[in-house]
Design a protein around this motif. Structure first.
Motif, PDB file in Angstrom:
ATOM      1  N   TRP A   1      32.387  36.898  23.152  1.00 41.65           N
ATOM      2  CA  TRP A   1      32.096  38.331  23.230  1.00 41.65           C
ATOM      3  C   TRP A   1      30.612  38.604  23.407  1.00 41.65           C
ATOM      4  N   GLN A   2      29.743  37.713  22.901  1.00 39.70           N
ATOM      5  CA  GLN A   2      28.294  37.925  23.019  1.00 39.70           C
ATOM      6  C   GLN A   2      27.815  37.677  24.446  1.00 39.70           C
ATOM      7  N   TRP A   3      28.233  36.527  25.062  1.00 37.17           N
ATOM      8  CA  TRP A   3      27.724  36.259  26.402  1.00 37.17           C
ATOM      9  C   TRP A   3      28.422  37.101  27.460  1.00 37.17           C
ATOM     10  N   ARG A   4      29.693  37.510  27.174  1.00 37.14           N
ATOM     11  CA  ARG A   4      30.357  38.400  28.137  1.00 37.14           C
ATOM     12  C   ARG A   4      29.748  39.800  28.105  1.00 37.14           C
ATOM     13  N   LYS A   5      29.241  40.193  26.940  1.00 35.58           N
ATOM     14  CA  LYS A   5      28.622  41.503  26.811  1.00 35.58           C
ATOM     15  C   LYS A   5      27.404  41.640  27.724  1.00 35.58           C
ATOM     16  N   LYS A   6      26.714  40.499  27.992  1.00 34.77           N
ATOM     17  CA  LYS A   6      25.537  40.512  28.859  1.00 34.77           C
ATOM     18  C   LYS A   6      25.852  39.969  30.256  1.00 34.77           C
ATOM     19  N   ASP A   7      27.160  39.818  30.551  1.00 34.59           N
ATOM     20  CA  ASP A   7      27.590  39.316  31.855  1.00 34.59           C
ATOM     21  C   ASP A   7      26.922  37.980  32.198  1.00 34.59           C
ATOM     22  N   LEU A   8      26.838  37.089  31.232  1.00 34.23           N
ATOM     23  CA  LEU A   8      26.237  35.778  31.469  1.00 34.23           C
ATOM     24  C   LEU A   8      27.293  34.794  31.964  1.00 34.23           C
ATOM     25  N   ALA A   9      26.860  33.909  32.852  1.00 38.56           N
ATOM     26  CA  ALA A   9      27.742  32.849  33.334  1.00 38.56           C
ATOM     27  C   ALA A   9      27.523  31.596  32.484  1.00 38.56           C
ATOM     28  N   ILE A  10      28.614  30.974  32.051  1.00 38.41           N
ATOM     29  CA  ILE A  10      28.546  29.758  31.249  1.00 38.41           C
ATOM     30  C   ILE A  10      29.060  28.595  32.090  1.00 38.41           C
ATOM     31  N   GLU A  11      28.209  27.611  32.327  1.00 37.57           N
ATOM     32  CA  GLU A  11      28.595  26.414  33.065  1.00 37.57           C
ATOM     33  C   GLU A  11      28.627  25.235  32.084  1.00 37.57           C
ATOM     34  N   MET A  12      29.738  24.511  32.081  1.00 38.27           N
ATOM     35  CA  MET A  12      29.889  23.411  31.133  1.00 38.27           C
ATOM     36  C   MET A  12      30.261  22.115  31.859  1.00 38.27           C
TER      37      MET A  12
END
Length: 460
Positions: free
Chosen positions: A328-339
């Motif tokens: 919810w925190q990184w989606r709130k800032k529209d961040l992309a997560i690459e793993m």
């Protein structure tokens, strides 16, 4: 109380005396085993040469001849077994000789008194000018058999040398003792300086300089002591700063809680505003609770012993869980997560490492602009360690602040804080956890381009 100086001097002198005694005993042993038989044979040859020369030149006056031989450095005794013993050269210190020895020589045998002389511990037989410590050979004088006894005259041969060696030994001992005192003073002096320095440090004064310019172990000790004092000074400064920071971090939310509580009690406030004030109180209380938990975590890690509860688990799965938990925190800032997280089993404390990934990911989310990217990778290419990289495209960290970001309560600047009310303990906790796992953490950053944290942990 004996000082180290006196102990060192006494020990050195004792070693000198003990070494001299042992050396004398070993030298005496060498004489008894090697030199004594050689000396016996040499004097035997000399005695036979003396008698052979006289037998070949019987017209020579015997007394004059034996006196001449004695003048060359020998002590001589002559007897026929009945008349008084005649001596030539310096007198013997003792003229006692067994009658059987004289009879043996008169019968034509050789008396080996030097080889048969009793062994002694402290005085070598070479220096004893007893009549029994001689070589006896038969000699015929005017048709009558006599016994001739001969030995070197040590006092005559080595008189000056004995004085010389006595002076040499006395000077050697005297100068050695003097130099021991001087050398010990040179060795002990820096230790005395260190002793005074420890008293100064014990008083809480760490800013000191030891003028010990030496390259030996004492010089290294002095340099290490200086570094220790400097480290203690930095530690004391950090302690004072830590207390100040804790006080500040606690005082700020407490002031807010007290202020809004009084306001709620003393004034009639609209329900909407009351709700707003209560939310602030709740937020500040949560902030205090988080701060206390972080301080307890640091205190537990500082103890080290018993702080880790290691188990074997999949590190990649743990990091994925943290990412999903904070979705919810990184989606709130529209961040992309690459793993890039391959299955990686590790033996470590899962609770503590879980805190590491939460703190690092929280920072990346906090300081990455909307629409940015966070990349998390596990590198297993090295045999003995695992590397975990957390990279973001955030605002970065100024170069002058990189060395201090793991200090407790350190915050880069007001712009980075962005009113997030961070305590400045997150990265300090990360550092202590990684250190407790015998690992390491590195950071690389460029302003306005992003930051990369690399954690290296031991491989199973």
């Amino acid at each position: 109380m004996k000082t180290l100086y006196l102990r060192f001097v006494a020990t050195t002198i004792f070693i000198m005396l003990l070494s001299g005694l042992i050396a004398f005993l070993l030298s005496n042993l060498y004489y008894q085993i090697k030199l004594k038989p050689y000396n016996n044979e040499k004097i035997t040859r000399m005695a036979k040469n003396v008698t052979s020369f006289y037998q070949a030149h019987s017209e020579v006056d015997l007394h004059q001849y034996l006196n001449s031989v004695a003048d060359l450095g020998y002590q001589i005794a002559l007897t026929d077994g009945h008349k008084k013993l005649m001596t030539f050269g310096n007198p013997f210190s003792g003229t006692t000789l067994a009658p059987a020895a004289i009879d043996r020589v008169l019968r034509g045998q050789t008396y080996y008194g030097i080889a048969q002389y009793p062994k002694q511990i402290f005085v070598t037989g070479f220096f004893d000018d007893e009549l029994s410590n001689t070589i006896g050979v038969p000699i015929d004088i005017k048709g009558k058999r006599h016994a001739l006894f001969i030995r070197p005259d040590i006092e005559y041969l080595f008189g000056e040398m004995r004085v010389f060696f006595a002076v040499l030994v006395a000077l050697t001992i005297g100068l050695s003792v003097t130099f021991v005192f001087a050398g010990t003073h040179y060795i002990v002096k820096p230790i005395r300086i260190l002793t005074r320095a420890t008293k100064i440090v014990a008083q809480g004064k760490y800013n000191l300089s030891l003028n010990v310019d030496r390259e030996d172990e004492i010089g290294q000790l002095a340099r290490h002591f200086t570094h220790m004092a400097q480290s203690l000074q930095r530690l004391d400064e950090m302690r004072q700063e830590f207390v100040s920071n804790v006080s500040h971090e606690i005082q700020s939310p407490l002031a807010s809680i007290q202020g809004f509580s009084k306001t709620l009690q003393s004034e009639e406030i609209p329900p909407a505003q009351q709700k707003h004030y209560l939310s602030i109180i709740e937020k500040e209380s949560h902030r205090l609770s988080l701060l206390s938990k972080q301080l307890l975590t640091l205190a537990s890690l500082d103890k080290e012993a018993g702080a880790l509860e290691k188990t074997t688990f999949d590190l990649a799965d743990q990091i994925k869980q943290v990412v999903f938990m904070m979705e919810w925190q990184w989606r709130k800032k529209d961040l992309a997560i690459e793993m890039e997280l391959p299955e990686t089993f590790i033996q470590a404390d899962p609770k503590l490492l879980h805190q590491v990934w939460i703190n690092l990911l929280t920072n990346s989310i906090k300081f990455t602009e909307r629409g940015g990217t966070i990349t998390i990778k596990i590198d297993k290419s090295r045999k003995k360690e695992i590397a975990v990289m957390v990279q973001d495209t955030g605002i970065g960290i100024p170069e002058q602040d990189l060395l201090r970001i793991f200090d407790r309560f350190y915050k880069v600047d007001k712009a980075r804080e962005r009113n997030d009310h961070g305590s400045g303990l997150g990265l300090a906790i990360v550092y202590k956890i990684i250190e407790a796992h015998q690992g390491s953490i590195e950071v690389a950053s460029q302003e306005n381009k992003g930051t990369t944290f690399t954690i290296r942990l031991p491989q199973m």
